[in-house]
Scaffold this motif. Structure first.
Motif, PDB file in Angstrom:
ATOM      1  N   ALA A 151     -13.907 100.449 -69.515  1.00 31.23           N
ATOM      2  CA  ALA A 151     -13.192  99.988 -70.713  1.00 31.23           C
ATOM      3  C   ALA A 151     -12.541 101.168 -71.431  1.00 31.23           C
ATOM      4  O   ALA A 151     -11.396 101.072 -71.887  1.00 31.23           O
ATOM      5  CB  ALA A 151     -14.161  99.260 -71.655  1.00 31.23           C
ATOM      6  N   ILE A 152     -13.279 102.286 -71.536  1.00 31.78           N
ATOM      7  CA  ILE A 152     -12.717 103.494 -72.173  1.00 31.78           C
ATOM      8  C   ILE A 152     -11.515 103.993 -71.366  1.00 31.78           C
ATOM      9  O   ILE A 152     -10.451 104.280 -71.905  1.00 31.78           O
ATOM     10  CB  ILE A 152     -13.784 104.604 -72.293  1.00 31.78           C
ATOM     11  CG1 ILE A 152     -14.946 104.147 -73.199  1.00 31.78           C
ATOM     12  CG2 ILE A 152     -13.170 105.897 -72.835  1.00 31.78           C
ATOM     13  CD1 ILE A 152     -16.168 105.059 -73.146  1.00 31.78           C
ATOM     14  N   GLN A 153     -11.692 104.066 -70.031  1.00 32.52           N
ATOM     15  CA  GLN A 153     -10.599 104.560 -69.181  1.00 32.52           C
ATOM     16  C   GLN A 153      -9.369 103.666 -69.282  1.00 32.52           C
ATOM     17  O   GLN A 153      -8.234 104.158 -69.320  1.00 32.52           O
ATOM     18  CB  GLN A 153     -11.082 104.680 -67.733  1.00 32.52           C
ATOM     19  CG  GLN A 153     -10.047 105.246 -66.762  1.00 32.52           C
ATOM     20  CD  GLN A 153      -9.558 106.642 -67.145  1.00 32.52           C
ATOM     21  OE1 GLN A 153     -10.295 107.616 -67.111  1.00 32.52           O
ATOM     22  NE2 GLN A 153      -8.298 106.754 -67.548  1.00 32.52           N
ATOM     23  N   ASN A 154      -9.580 102.339 -69.376  1.00 33.63           N
ATOM     24  CA  ASN A 154      -8.440 101.421 -69.537  1.00 33.63           C
ATOM     25  C   ASN A 154      -7.668 101.711 -70.818  1.00 33.63           C
ATOM     26  O   ASN A 154      -6.437 101.704 -70.833  1.00 33.63           O
ATOM     27  CB  ASN A 154      -8.924  99.963 -69.566  1.00 33.63           C
ATOM     28  CG  ASN A 154      -9.273  99.451 -68.179  1.00 33.63           C
ATOM     29  OD1 ASN A 154      -8.879 100.029 -67.166  1.00 33.63           O
ATOM     30  ND2 ASN A 154     -10.034  98.366 -68.128  1.00 33.63           N
ATOM     31  N   ALA A 155      -8.399 101.964 -71.892  1.00 28.99           N
ATOM     32  CA  ALA A 155      -7.733 102.262 -73.164  1.00 28.99           C
ATOM     33  C   ALA A 155      -6.956 103.572 -73.067  1.00 28.99           C
ATOM     34  O   ALA A 155      -5.826 103.680 -73.554  1.00 28.99           O
ATOM     35  CB  ALA A 155      -8.767 102.337 -74.284  1.00 28.99           C
ATOM     36  N   VAL A 156      -7.553 104.556 -72.435  1.00 28.14           N
ATOM     37  CA  VAL A 156      -6.910 105.862 -72.283  1.00 28.14           C
ATOM     38  C   VAL A 156      -5.667 105.740 -71.404  1.00 28.14           C
ATOM     39  O   VAL A 156      -4.602 106.301 -71.722  1.00 28.14           O
ATOM     40  CB  VAL A 156      -7.904 106.893 -71.690  1.00 28.14           C
ATOM     41  CG1 VAL A 156      -7.188 108.193 -71.346  1.00 28.14           C
ATOM     42  CG2 VAL A 156      -9.063 107.144 -72.672  1.00 28.14           C
ATOM     43  N   THR A 157      -5.776 104.994 -70.324  1.00 24.58           N
ATOM     44  CA  THR A 157      -4.646 104.808 -69.412  1.00 24.58           C
ATOM     45  C   THR A 157      -3.456 104.167 -70.134  1.00 24.58           C
ATOM     46  O   THR A 157      -2.317 104.630 -70.024  1.00 24.58           O
ATOM     47  CB  THR A 157      -5.069 103.912 -68.221  1.00 24.58           C
ATOM     48  OG1 THR A 157      -6.135 104.565 -67.530  1.00 24.58           O
ATOM     49  CG2 THR A 157      -3.911 103.680 -67.267  1.00 24.58           C
ATOM     50  N   LEU A 190     -10.490 114.549 -72.399  1.00 22.48           N
ATOM     51  CA  LEU A 190      -9.433 113.877 -71.636  1.00 22.48           C
ATOM     52  C   LEU A 190      -8.442 114.906 -71.114  1.00 22.48           C
ATOM     53  O   LEU A 190      -8.143 115.889 -71.793  1.00 22.48           O
ATOM     54  CB  LEU A 190      -8.665 112.897 -72.539  1.00 22.48           C
ATOM     55  CG  LEU A 190      -9.454 111.761 -73.172  1.00 22.48           C
ATOM     56  CD1 LEU A 190      -8.597 111.031 -74.195  1.00 22.48           C
ATOM     57  CD2 LEU A 190      -9.941 110.788 -72.106  1.00 22.48           C
ATOM     58  N   LYS A 191      -7.932 114.662 -69.916  1.00 20.57           N
ATOM     59  CA  LYS A 191      -6.866 115.524 -69.395  1.00 20.57           C
ATOM     60  C   LYS A 191      -5.952 114.677 -68.528  1.00 20.57           C
ATOM     61  O   LYS A 191      -6.420 113.993 -67.623  1.00 20.57           O
ATOM     62  CB  LYS A 191      -7.475 116.668 -68.584  1.00 20.57           C
ATOM     63  CG  LYS A 191      -6.568 117.880 -68.498  1.00 20.57           C
ATOM     64  CD  LYS A 191      -7.281 119.122 -68.021  1.00 20.57           C
ATOM     65  CE  LYS A 191      -6.717 120.361 -68.708  1.00 20.57           C
ATOM     66  NZ  LYS A 191      -7.657 121.467 -68.648  1.00 20.57           N
ATOM     67  N   GLU A 192      -4.668 114.723 -68.810  1.00 23.87           N
ATOM     68  CA  GLU A 192      -3.683 113.930 -68.055  1.00 23.87           C
ATOM     69  C   GLU A 192      -4.102 112.477 -67.890  1.00 23.87           C
ATOM     70  O   GLU A 192      -4.039 111.910 -66.789  1.00 23.87           O
ATOM     71  CB  GLU A 192      -3.413 114.592 -66.699  1.00 23.87           C
ATOM     72  CG  GLU A 192      -2.632 115.891 -66.894  1.00 23.87           C
ATOM     73  CD  GLU A 192      -2.660 116.790 -65.678  1.00 23.87           C
ATOM     74  OE1 GLU A 192      -2.779 116.251 -64.564  1.00 23.87           O
ATOM     75  OE2 GLU A 192      -2.544 118.020 -65.845  1.00 23.87           O
ATOM     76  N   GLY A 193      -4.581 111.900 -68.984  1.00 25.45           N
ATOM     77  CA  GLY A 193      -4.888 110.478 -68.972  1.00 25.45           C
ATOM     78  C   GLY A 193      -6.176 110.083 -68.272  1.00 25.45           C
ATOM     79  O   GLY A 193      -6.390 108.901 -67.990  1.00 25.45           O
ATOM     80  N   LYS A 194      -7.017 111.072 -67.951  1.00 27.23           N
ATOM     81  CA  LYS A 194      -8.287 110.780 -67.284  1.00 27.23           C
ATOM     82  C   LYS A 194      -9.449 111.339 -68.111  1.00 27.23           C
ATOM     83  O   LYS A 194      -9.315 112.426 -68.709  1.00 27.23           O
ATOM     84  CB  LYS A 194      -8.356 111.459 -65.894  1.00 27.23           C
ATOM     85  CG  LYS A 194      -7.356 110.980 -64.884  1.00 27.23           C
ATOM     86  CD  LYS A 194      -7.730 109.604 -64.329  1.00 27.23           C
ATOM     87  CE  LYS A 194      -6.616 109.045 -63.454  1.00 27.23           C
ATOM     88  NZ  LYS A 194      -6.538 107.589 -63.498  1.00 27.23           N
ATOM     89  N   ILE A 195     -10.576 110.642 -68.084  1.00 29.73           N
ATOM     90  CA  ILE A 195     -11.792 111.150 -68.712  1.00 29.73           C
ATOM     91  C   ILE A 195     -12.311 112.296 -67.845  1.00 29.73           C
ATOM     92  O   ILE A 195     -12.560 112.115 -66.652  1.00 29.73           O
ATOM     93  CB  ILE A 195     -12.883 110.056 -68.801  1.00 29.73           C
ATOM     94  CG1 ILE A 195     -12.368 108.854 -69.603  1.00 29.73           C
ATOM     95  CG2 ILE A 195     -14.158 110.614 -69.431  1.00 29.73           C
ATOM     96  CD1 ILE A 195     -13.297 107.637 -69.569  1.00 29.73           C
TER      97      ILE A 195
END
Lengths: 69, 69, 69, 69, 69, 69, 69, 69, 69, 69, 69, 69
Positions: free
Chosen positions: J21-27, L48-53
């Motif tokens: 869920a966190i990664q989806n928001a970040v993406t 975060l870096k380049e859209g990745k955790i």
């Protein structure tokens, strides 16, 4: 004798700094209260105009001892 | 001259609404204080009887300016 | 005899107002509980559709006395 | 007539216990205020000396009714 | 088997002390619940009359294990 | 496809009521945002003049769905 | 008809993960409750033995709709 | 010379009372630390067995002065 | 016309002071926003290197009026 | 040059896990923002259906550097 | 290798300013700790005498990396 | 003998997951401490870096029993 303190909330403002804002609030409160002993900073806010800080506002609590007669 | 405000806490009650409860608290406070400038709602509670709201209680903070002599 | 109360959390909804949302929650709770004595508003939220408030949601706590047998 | 209460913050101290510290604060406040109705404990602190508790400090809020003239 | 607990909120009152108020709440709750395992004090309030504490009110959470059939 | 929402903070004002203040904030926000889905009331404040409430201020959070292209 | 939800607090445990702990709490609660609709994680704790996590504990709130008869 | 204090968190337990639980934590801490000056109660919890309080748990912070060499 | 404000969160950094960190954040924000009216300090953090403060970080909220077309 | 960051709030959802869920928001956020540097989890909620977790919802704050021209 | 930090709480005092109070705490802590990396201000308090601020007290958290052998 | 626990704050990091970050913190702490008994998650952050955790950071509290000699 066991001590009792009262705590009041005041907001001090200053065009210069937060520490000046706190001192302004303390100065005003000490006109009518004796025995001010400590303060706690609860919030720090401020005013802005044309991209400049125009006012520092310190919301503080002031504690002072209630003296028995 | 730098401004200083005092903040007090009051609880207003009303059988009608929260807004009426806030106004009641402000009305009562303004009998002895001048310069009331703002309020903040801290808590909203109320009384119940036989499944009906009988009282709205608004715990608020009231801010007013301390005027120098 | 010393009193004991139970406190439960409910969410009331209404298309009209927060006060109606609270009353709806109280009405529903009073179907199965007697002695509801007070409430506290914990959160106020709501639903939106096409730029209009469609639902007021009041998250409240309800207190009622536990009666001894 | 709708009720209005004022809430003040006081700190009571005692060498004996927290309950004594609260009572000390209430006793002092009741010298100048009538109608004290309830209290809420906000913080509990204390002083230490040579590994012993020397003072219990109770930061409390006190509510009392504002009576209309 | 992994454990699951339920947590409820109760308010115990006592004319004597907070610890008595907590025990009163636990005693009442244990009439209908088995397996009460822990409590957490969330708020401490009280009633006042003529400058004396007349009631200690302890708002607590009570945890107990849900037992599978 | 998994949903993602953005949450923004706005302050709505009204001379009439808190519900009107919330609606004003939502109306203004919906001029530039689509898909506003919910709100949460974070703070309620207000302005006072001569013992009367002159402005209700609702600090709210607004959530809306980010739509993928 | 306006909706009303009840919110309860449960603690789920698991030797594997927090998500398993939440699911365990939900599974147990759904044995006696219908209409469970959402959960909120309030606290995450756990047990340790010889430098290893032995138990994940999720304190959660569970919301479910109260259905009228 | 300006003072610097360190603050640590400890949990004291007692079968008797919260004040005894705090004193137990202070007694244990003072075996290895000198200059303990104050404490703050952060949480109060406890254990239950067969409807009786079996343990009072006081989560406290302890402050002590760091002495320069 | 009733006013509506937006509130955004920014982090200002400075090698000199917190007040400089706040001003840096305001200066940067005012490059793209007009009508910045107030700020609130939410957190104060900082960086350390070899026992010296190397950076003051002020997490603030900035409020500005949304102007209707 | 002193750094300034902006912090926004987003809600990411996932049928699989909170980390997803966190990664989806970040993406989603990184489609329109560059320089995303950190996140903070503010709340964890989720949806339930027939006793199963159907959605993990992570309310997070995202920080990114404002780059000067 | 994955990093691990420890966080401790200290109180720095100064007759001059909050920033000096923070630096005093950091200076004292760095006598026995290496790798101090960041600080967070948790509370700001102070002492008063005859209407003047006599001491600034900064309660801060200090983070430093635990280095593996 | 009445038990006393100490509680410390640590930050564990991991490129994999929050649970791994917590375990890393516990592993590091258990090199110098015996009797680690429980943990509480206070905050969850990440890089975060380049859209990745790129890093999960768990700020936790660790409790362990102080053993008398």
């Amino acid at each position: 004798m066991d001590k009792v303190y009262k705590v009041i909330e005041v907001v001090g403002c200053s065009a210069k700094s937060y520490q000046d804002a706190i001192q302004n609030a303390v100065t005003e409160a000490s006109k009518t209260l004796t025995g001010l002993a400590w303060f706690e900073v609860k919030e720090m806010r401020g005013g802005l105009k044309e991209g400049k800080i125009t006012e520092y506002q310190a919301i503080i609590k002031l504690g002072f001892r209630l003296i028995e007669d």
